[in-house]
Design a protein around this motif. Structure first.
Motif, short mmCIF file in Angstrom:
data_model
loop_
_atom_site.label_atom_id
_atom_site.label_comp_id
_atom_site.label_asym_id
_atom_site.label_seq_id
_atom_site.Cartn_x
_atom_site.Cartn_y
_atom_site.Cartn_z
N VAL A 125 0.86 -1.18 0.00
CA VAL A 125 0.00 0.00 0.00
C VAL A 125 0.90 1.23 0.00
O VAL A 125 1.74 1.38 0.88
N SER A 126 0.74 2.07 -0.99
CA SER A 126 1.48 3.34 -1.05
C SER A 126 0.65 4.39 -0.32
O SER A 126 -0.47 4.69 -0.71
N MET A 127 1.22 4.94 0.75
CA MET A 127 0.46 5.84 1.62
C MET A 127 1.09 7.23 1.71
O MET A 127 2.31 7.36 1.82
N SER A 128 0.25 8.23 1.65
CA SER A 128 0.65 9.61 1.93
C SER A 128 -0.56 10.28 2.56
O SER A 128 -1.47 9.59 3.03
N CYS A 129 -0.60 11.59 2.58
CA CYS A 129 -1.80 12.26 3.06
C CYS A 129 -2.94 11.96 2.09
O CYS A 129 -2.77 12.02 0.87
N ASN A 130 -4.10 11.64 2.63
CA ASN A 130 -5.27 11.33 1.81
C ASN A 130 -6.17 12.54 1.58
O ASN A 130 -7.25 12.42 1.01
N HIS A 131 -5.75 13.71 2.08
CA HIS A 131 -6.50 14.95 1.91
C HIS A 131 -7.98 14.72 2.19
O HIS A 131 -8.87 14.97 1.36
N CYS A 132 -8.20 14.21 3.40
CA CYS A 132 -9.51 13.75 3.83
C CYS A 132 -10.57 14.85 3.78
O CYS A 132 -10.27 16.04 3.94
N SER A 133 -11.79 14.44 3.60
CA SER A 133 -12.91 15.39 3.61
C SER A 133 -13.21 15.88 5.02
O SER A 133 -13.75 16.97 5.21
N ASN A 134 -12.86 15.07 6.03
CA ASN A 134 -13.05 15.44 7.43
C ASN A 134 -11.74 15.19 8.18
O ASN A 134 -11.67 14.30 9.04
N PRO A 135 -10.70 15.94 7.87
CA PRO A 135 -9.36 15.65 8.40
C PRO A 135 -9.23 15.84 9.91
O PRO A 135 -9.54 16.91 10.44
N ALA A 136 -8.78 14.78 10.58
CA ALA A 136 -8.59 14.86 12.03
C ALA A 136 -7.46 15.79 12.39
O ALA A 136 -7.49 16.46 13.43
N CYS A 137 -6.44 15.87 11.55
CA CYS A 137 -5.30 16.75 11.83
C CYS A 137 -5.75 18.20 11.95
O CYS A 137 -5.29 18.94 12.82
N LEU A 138 -6.65 18.60 11.08
CA LEU A 138 -7.17 19.98 11.09
C LEU A 138 -7.97 20.24 12.37
O LEU A 138 -7.83 21.28 13.01
N ARG A 139 -8.80 19.27 12.74
CA ARG A 139 -9.67 19.45 13.90
C ARG A 139 -8.91 19.54 15.21
O ARG A 139 -9.35 20.21 16.14
N PHE A 140 -7.75 18.87 15.29
CA PHE A 140 -7.01 18.83 16.54
C PHE A 140 -5.84 19.80 16.60
O PHE A 140 -5.13 19.84 17.61
N CYS A 141 -5.60 20.57 15.55
CA CYS A 141 -4.49 21.52 15.56
C CYS A 141 -4.83 22.71 16.46
O CYS A 141 -5.76 23.46 16.17
N PRO A 142 -4.10 22.92 17.56
CA PRO A 142 -4.43 24.01 18.49
C PRO A 142 -4.08 25.41 17.97
O PRO A 142 -4.58 26.40 18.49
N SER A 143 -3.22 25.48 16.96
CA SER A 143 -2.82 26.79 16.45
C SER A 143 -3.48 27.14 15.13
O SER A 143 -3.11 28.13 14.49
N ASP A 144 -4.45 26.33 14.72
CA ASP A 144 -5.16 26.55 13.45
C ASP A 144 -4.19 26.70 12.28
O ASP A 144 -4.37 27.55 11.40
N SER A 145 -3.16 25.87 12.29
CA SER A 145 -2.14 25.94 11.25
C SER A 145 -2.41 25.02 10.07
O SER A 145 -1.65 25.00 9.11
N ILE A 146 -3.48 24.24 10.15
CA ILE A 146 -3.83 23.32 9.08
C ILE A 146 -5.15 23.77 8.47
O ILE A 146 -6.11 24.06 9.18
N ALA A 147 -5.17 23.84 7.16
CA ALA A 147 -6.37 24.30 6.46
C ALA A 147 -6.67 23.39 5.28
O ALA A 147 -5.77 22.72 4.75
#
Length: 222
Positions: free
Chosen positions: A80-102
């Protein structure tokens, strides 16, 4: 008759209407050569400890000796070749405390390195382990879908480098428009968690009855 490949739509085209780009992966074509991984590292000038795309090696099955002394086996392997899946509901964005992910209008999930504080909360939140910590800069980094290349009408470097053409990239609605594709194989998490935009054409071993005993062989690499 020669069929020309459909050009990748530029992220700037139709920017007034939100579109979601994504990756596809044909598991039956991948040989685990890691060309996609090396091309990504080279293009983004990544050091030895950071990788935006990694190859996961899975295997299962066993050998059994029969009463007559002969052996039989049901051993299998797949990648399986894996990278960021650019999810429609990304957990990384939701949990970033500095709002650095968009998540942009083109669906790419990107990290703003200027405001990232390096807390690594996104790394712990992402079930695909896409964000990586770059010790050299003290920031979290990840795949951005080669957004600059897409804006120029080019494909992501990993896709163009794959010698087997196992990787693909396009508007996700096109890639996922088939009952044969799935977003979960092997030990991948439930896609309902983040809704990944990754259309996988699975091998018979990845989704068959033998897949229940699958093992990740290179966990230290990924």
């Amino acid at each position: 008759m020669t069929v020309k490949p459909q050009p990748i739509a530029s992220a700037k085209e139709g920017s007034s209407k939100r579109r979601q780009f994504g990756f596809s992966f044909d598991q039956n074509l991948c040989t685990g050569c890691r060309t996609c991984e090396m091309a990504c590292k080279d293009y983004h000038h990544l050091g030895a400890g950071v990788a935006y795309r990694t190859i996961h090696e899975f295997a299962g099955g066993n050998w059994q000796q029969n009463s007559d002394g002969s052996w039989q086996q049901d051993v299998f392997a797949f990648y399986v070749s894996m990278s960021c899946n650019h999810c429609s509901n990304p957990a990384c964005l939701r949990f970033c405390p500095s709002d650095s992910i968009a998540k942009g209008e083109d669906g790419f999930v990107v990290v703003n390195s200027d405001t990232c504080v390096g807390c690594q909360s996104c790394m712990m939140a992402c079930p695909y382990h896409a964000p990586r910590f770059d010790e050299a800069i003290g920031k979290t980094v990840k795949c951005d879908g080669c957004q600059a290349r897409i804006d120029q009408g080019l494909g992501p470097v990993c896709v163009e480098a794959c010698p087997q053409r196992a990787l693909g990239f396009d508007v996700y609605a096109r890639l996922s428009d088939s009952p044969a594709v799935t977003e979960q194989v092997g030990m991948m998490p439930d896609p309902e968690i983040t809704q990944p935009n990754y259309a996988i054409s699975p091998s018979e071993f990845a989704c068959g009855p033998l897949s229940e005993g699958v093992r990740l062989l290179n966990c230290r690499e990924v």
